[in-house]
Design an enzyme around this catalytic site. Structure first.
Site, mmCIF file in Angstrom:
data_model
loop_
_atom_site.group_PDB
_atom_site.id
_atom_site.type_symbol
_atom_site.label_atom_id
_atom_site.label_comp_id
_atom_site.label_asym_id
_atom_site.label_seq_id
_atom_site.Cartn_x
_atom_site.Cartn_y
_atom_site.Cartn_z
ATOM 1 N N ASP A 26 62.894 2.387 23.522
ATOM 2 C CA ASP A 26 62.104 2.631 24.712
ATOM 3 C C ASP A 26 63.079 2.680 25.890
ATOM 4 O O ASP A 26 64.194 2.159 25.822
ATOM 5 C CB ASP A 26 61.055 1.536 24.903
ATOM 6 N N TRP A 27 62.653 3.300 26.974
ATOM 7 C CA TRP A 27 63.564 3.568 28.086
ATOM 8 C C TRP A 27 64.070 2.254 28.689
ATOM 9 O O TRP A 27 63.288 1.463 29.198
ATOM 10 C CB TRP A 27 62.866 4.439 29.117
#
Length: 763
Positions: free
Chosen positions: A286-287
């Site tokens: 995930d970012w």
């Protein structure tokens, strides 16, 4: 100290050669609050299918020509036209791979569609629509030149009633969510786009999902602590479906799992995903979800986004000094390139995602998807009250509309409709800024237009030569004594980055009651990004009908009018449980608040979330899981169970595992069938639901559903397949799925509590 000790042990495992081939023995696996180390990362080999084998062969041809620096370059993100972009190798014509949001439409660009949310899609309980939705969404990603679509979503599953991102997922039940994950993945990848199943795993709240989060005490992210059985039977279940459908990527989540960050949790990534579930594709963070370099590499992370994170030159050094093996780096790159070839992306549109900040060519990818969006929008709306046939409307001449949710912008001081902004300022924003078609954050879409309820109803009234009166902002509006029907619109917003403060709001409840005081035919429409309690007005005798209209996307008003006027009979079913009062959710109402440096969230309820918890605790819901009315009536009869003659013995753990787990998990062992008849006066679709009582498991679990269109008087036979997995439990000692001898009660009904037929299956 447990968290600190585990963090230290994770570091030691990552850097100490003596641990290189360590895998926890079965007796150590069912730990609670501590993740067992599983090393090394299994090498992807493409053995799941001939298509994967071909993709791996092509990927290895490329790999053999890459330098160390080029390999490392492919594992990290860079700034570019997309939300995420990998590195490239120009000399081999390997360009950057483009990643973009969102699960319900491409975010942050133009000439794309705003689909209903995936929770709204789950409310349709329609597998054909789920597939069509995925395919249409995939076509838009493909035609914009986006390689990787960040969806579908089964994490969060919806453990926390007020969870901020529940609306992005596919219900609070693993079976229903799994069906959605399977069909959306299949549809998206049929269009040539890499589907990313997310978030793996246990990202069930927004509060303290990241370390040192704003407005929280300093410290690590929350740790979702769960036992091995619950992890498999509940939270990992839908991801099995996505993988079996071919998902070529999985996104690891932000928070810690049993005190190890999900993107460096070797038990999750190496042990469960890449070993038990046979995953062939690549894991992307995930970012900014990567929190270590060597540890995340050795634990199974393959690609880091949105930038180099802890990798880049650091990963090159780690390979050179032996902290990360060359085999591990090669596997990262091979998995990424194999996914690219698996989806046939050698020939791909070179378009890119465009920002409003720069002038760019118009690339319109919407096709005729508005028709599908309207259909899904209507199919996902749930009728929960309808007294004296208040609905469908029969061309009333005098209609009054109330509530801020009826129009794009309802506040009198906002003269210009506001759209756009940033990451967490998508359309809908908050409760009082107009009609709600989607939630906020990275899951929000970019609508090309909005058909508001007000517009669609007004158009219908004009056609019927009626008149319309409205007051969209007053809490206690005037009601004409002549009006035939009062339509009250309210909503309940949710967004990434925070959990919802309430499942209701006083302004909206007052509005409904105030209108109903003066209008004997008050119909309430609720647009909501998740659960919304209604008990402050649901029993008001002047509230004659209620529609839970969800988050239906750009065709919102048209979808609603189709239901209101009976052009489409409602068929939606609630994909979660609505309580009578918020306190009925108990400790599953709010996110865990732990102010310590190593915050903990213990999933002490185990398998008992949503309707399973209500059943176990004997709590009467307002509207149970699977509930929904229509304009006709259905009768059920003739329940039968038939064996396929398949082997009902358990399989050996050493047998071949393909993507999606042991292939025999998916064998159909039984069929349960019944007759369904429309005994009313309207053509409508019924959604019979199959529930099974599995020994040593919750009393009743969804294990089948189907959508059956029927004309008045028509009867149809419905057949539900039951696979080995459907009837199995996870054996924490043997570390495999197993069938148990005994009786399995079977129920078929209209919801999880309105059960019409029952029988027994014996193993």
């Amino acid at each position: 100290m447990k968290s600190l000790n585990h963090a230290l042990s994770t570091i030691l495992v990552a850097i100490t050669p003596a641990f290189a081939n360590y895998s926890a023995p079965p007796s150590e696996v069912p730990l609670y609050g501590l993740s067992s180390p599983v090393y090394p990362t299994p090498q992807g080999n493409g053995s799941s299918s001939t298509e994967w084998a071909t993709a791996y062969s092509k990927a290895r041809e490329n790999l053999s020509q890459l330098s160390l620096e080029e390999k490392v370059n492919l594992t990290r993100g860079y700034d570019g036209l997309c939300v995420g972009n990998t590195g490239s190798v120009p000399r081999l014509n390997i360009g950057p791979i483009c990643f973009a949001d969102a699960p319900d439409g491409i975010r942050g660009t133009d000439f794309v569609s705003a689909f209903p949310s995936q929770l709204h899609l789950a409310s349709t309980w329609d597998k054909d629509l789920m597939y069509a939705y995925g395919k249409a969404l995939g076509e838009e990603y493909h035609d914009k030149g986006i390689n990787v679509a960040l969806g579908p979503v089964a994490g969060p599953l919806g453990r926390i009633a007020r969870g901020g991102r529940n609306w992005e997922g596919l219900s609070s039940d693993p079976y229903l969510a799994g069906a959605g994950m399977s069909k959306v993945t299949s549809g998206m990848q049929k269009a040539g786009v890499i589907a990313v199943a997310k978030h793996f795993l246990l990202n069930e709240q927004e509060y303290r999902r990241q370390p040192n989060q704003t407005d929280t005490p300093p410290g690590e992210a929350i740790s979702s602590n769960v036992d091995d059985k619950t992890l498999h039977e509940l939270y990992a279940w839908p991801f099995y479906d996505a993988l079996y459908a071919g998902a070529a990527s999985v996104m690891c989540s932000y928070q810690r799992v049993n005190n190890s960050y999900a993107c460096q949790n070797s038990k999750l990534l190496n042990g469960i995903l890449k070993t038990e579930m046979g995953f062939e594709g690549f894991v992307v963070s995930d970012w900014k979800g990567q929190h270590s370099g060597v540890a995340s590499a050795n634990s199974g992370l393959d690609v880091v986004m949105p930038d180099g994170g802890y990798w880049g030159e650091n990963l090159t050094q780690a390979v050179n000094n032996g902290s990360v093996s060359t085999d591990r780096l090669d596997d990262m790159v091979t998995r990424l390139i194999a996914a690219y070839y698996h989806l046939g992306q050698e020939e791909y549109p070179n378009v890119g995602v465009f920002s409003d900040a720069i002038q760019h060519p118009i690339v319109d990818v919407r096709a005729d998807h508005a028709k599908l969006i309207r259909e899904v929008g209507a199919a996902g709306q749930v009728l929960v009250k309808n007294i004296n046939n208040a609905l469908p409307l029969s061309a009333p001449k005098f209609v009054s509309i109330y509530g801020f949710d009826a129009e794009i912008n309802a506040q009198p001081w906002e003269t210009v409709a506001r759209y756009g902004g940033g990451y967490d300022v998508n359309f809908g924003w908050n409760t009082f800024n107009g009609t709600l078609i989607t939630g906020g954050g990275s899951g929000g879409s970019s609508p090309p237009y909005i058909i508001s309820p007000f517009k669609a109803i007004q158009d219908r009234i004009i056609k019927d030569h009626g008149i319309l009166r409205w007051n969209l902002w007053s809490r206690n509006p005037h009601v004409s004594a002549t009006t035939e029907v009062c339509l009250v619109f309210i909503n309940n917003y949710a967004s990434e980055s925070f959990d919802r403060p309430s499942l209701t709001d006083e302004f909206s409840d007052d509005l409904v009651n105030n209108v109903a005081t003066n209008c004997s035919n008050t119909i309430v429409i609720v647009h909501s990004a998740g659960i919304r309690v209604v008990d402050s007005w649901i029993d008001n005798e002047n509230v004659t009908a209620v529609i839970l209209a969800g988050t239906p996307g750009q065709e919102s008003g048209n979808s609603l009018v189709d239901i209101l006027y009976g052009d489409v009979s409602p068929s939606g079913k609630i994909p979660y449980t609505i309580a009578k009062k918020e306190e009925d959710y108990g400790h599953l109402l709010n996110s865990t608040v732990d102010l310590s440096f190593f915050p903990q969230s213990d999933f002490v309820e185990g398998l008992y979330i949503d309707y399973r918890a209500f059943d176990k605790n004997g709590t009467e819901p307002r509207f149970e899981f699977g509930y929904g009315l229509t304009y006709t009536k259905f009768e059920y009869s003739n329940v039968e169970v038939a064996s396929t003659g398949g082997n009902t013995g358990n399989f050996p753990p050493a047998a071949t595992v393909v993507q999606g787990g042991h292939p025999r998990l998916w064998d159909t062992l039984f069929y349960v069938s019944c007759d369904v008849q429309n005994v009313g006066n309207y053509t409508a679709s019924d959604i019979p639901q199959l529930y099974v009582g599995i020994p040593t498991a919750p009393e009743r679990q969804l294990r089948g559903f189907d959508k059956v269109p029927l004309e008045p008087g028509q009867k149809s036979k419905v057949s539900f397949p039951l696979t080995r997995r459907d009837l199995s439990v996870w054996n924490v000692t043997a570390q495999q799925w197993e069938l148990q001898s005994g009786s399995y009660p079977i129920w078929i009904g209209l919801s999880s509590r309105d059960l019409k037929l029952n029988t027994t299956l014996t193993l």
